[in-house]
Design a protein around this motif. Structure first.
Motif, PDB file in Angstrom:
ATOM      1  N   HIS A  47       0.865  -1.152  -0.063  1.00 19.58           N
ATOM      2  CA  HIS A  47      -0.046  -0.072   0.063  1.00 19.58           C
ATOM      3  C   HIS A  47       0.788   1.291   0.064  1.00 19.58           C
ATOM      4  CE1 HIS A  47      -3.415   2.510   0.919  1.00 19.58           C
ATOM      5  NE2 HIS A  47      -2.582   3.114   1.776  1.00 19.58           N
ATOM      6  N   ILE A  48       1.797   1.349   0.686  1.00 18.79           N
ATOM      7  CA  ILE A  48       2.881   2.301   0.864  1.00 18.79           C
ATOM      8  C   ILE A  48       3.617   2.642  -0.431  1.00 18.79           C
ATOM      9  CG2 ILE A  48       5.051   3.221   2.047  1.00 18.79           C
ATOM     10  CD1 ILE A  48       4.003   1.676   4.505  1.00 18.79           C
ATOM     11  N   ARG A  49       3.989   1.696  -0.999  1.00 18.67           N
ATOM     12  CA  ARG A  49       4.742   1.796  -2.411  1.00 18.67           C
ATOM     13  C   ARG A  49       3.698   2.258  -3.526  1.00 18.67           C
ATOM     14  NH1 ARG A  49       8.386  -3.666  -1.669  1.00 18.67           N
ATOM     15  NH2 ARG A  49       9.994  -2.490  -0.414  1.00 18.67           N
ATOM     16  N   ALA A  50       2.264   1.917  -3.452  1.00 21.61           N
ATOM     17  CA  ALA A  50       1.590   2.273  -4.354  1.00 21.61           C
ATOM     18  C   ALA A  50       0.959   3.788  -4.124  1.00 21.61           C
ATOM     19  CB  ALA A  50       0.127   1.422  -4.186  1.00 21.61           C
ATOM     20  N   THR A  51       1.320   4.432  -3.242  1.00 24.24           N
ATOM     21  CA  THR A  51       0.963   5.780  -2.885  1.00 24.24           C
ATOM     22  C   THR A  51       1.489   6.528  -3.864  1.00 24.24           C
ATOM     23  OG1 THR A  51       0.861   5.330  -0.441  1.00 24.24           O
ATOM     24  CG2 THR A  51       1.074   7.542  -0.940  1.00 24.24           C
ATOM     25  N   PRO A  52       0.614   7.699  -4.371  1.00 22.94           N
ATOM     26  CA  PRO A  52       1.282   8.605  -5.619  1.00 22.94           C
ATOM     27  C   PRO A  52       2.478   9.347  -4.889  1.00 22.94           C
ATOM     28  CG  PRO A  52      -1.081   8.529  -5.498  1.00 22.94           C
ATOM     29  CD  PRO A  52      -0.736   7.785  -4.355  1.00 22.94           C
ATOM     30  N   GLY A  53       3.683   9.369  -5.405  1.00 24.35           N
ATOM     31  CA  GLY A  53       4.610  10.027  -5.063  1.00 24.35           C
ATOM     32  C   GLY A  53       5.576   9.507  -4.238  1.00 24.35           C
TER      33      GLY A  53
END
Length: 57
Positions: A47-53
């Protein structure tokens, strides 16, 4: 300090070490939180890696 200046924090002020409310507790992170913090990070990494930016410098 000149006479027309004031301290930002009043003398004798002690910052709170926690804030407890209905359903939550805030406190500074310390060594006692490491194991649970690492587990939370590891369990959320996709989820963290998929966060934009994420990962941008």
């Amino acid at each position: 300090m000149s006479d027309d200046q004031q301290n930002f924090v009043p003398a004798g002020f002690e910052a709170p070490t926690s804030l407890v409310g209905e359903g939550f507790r805030l406190e500074p992170l310390g060594g006692q939180h490491n194991e649970r913090d690492l587990a939370a990070w590891g369990g959320s990494i996709e989820h963290i890696r998929a966060t934009p930016g994420f990962g941008r410098n």
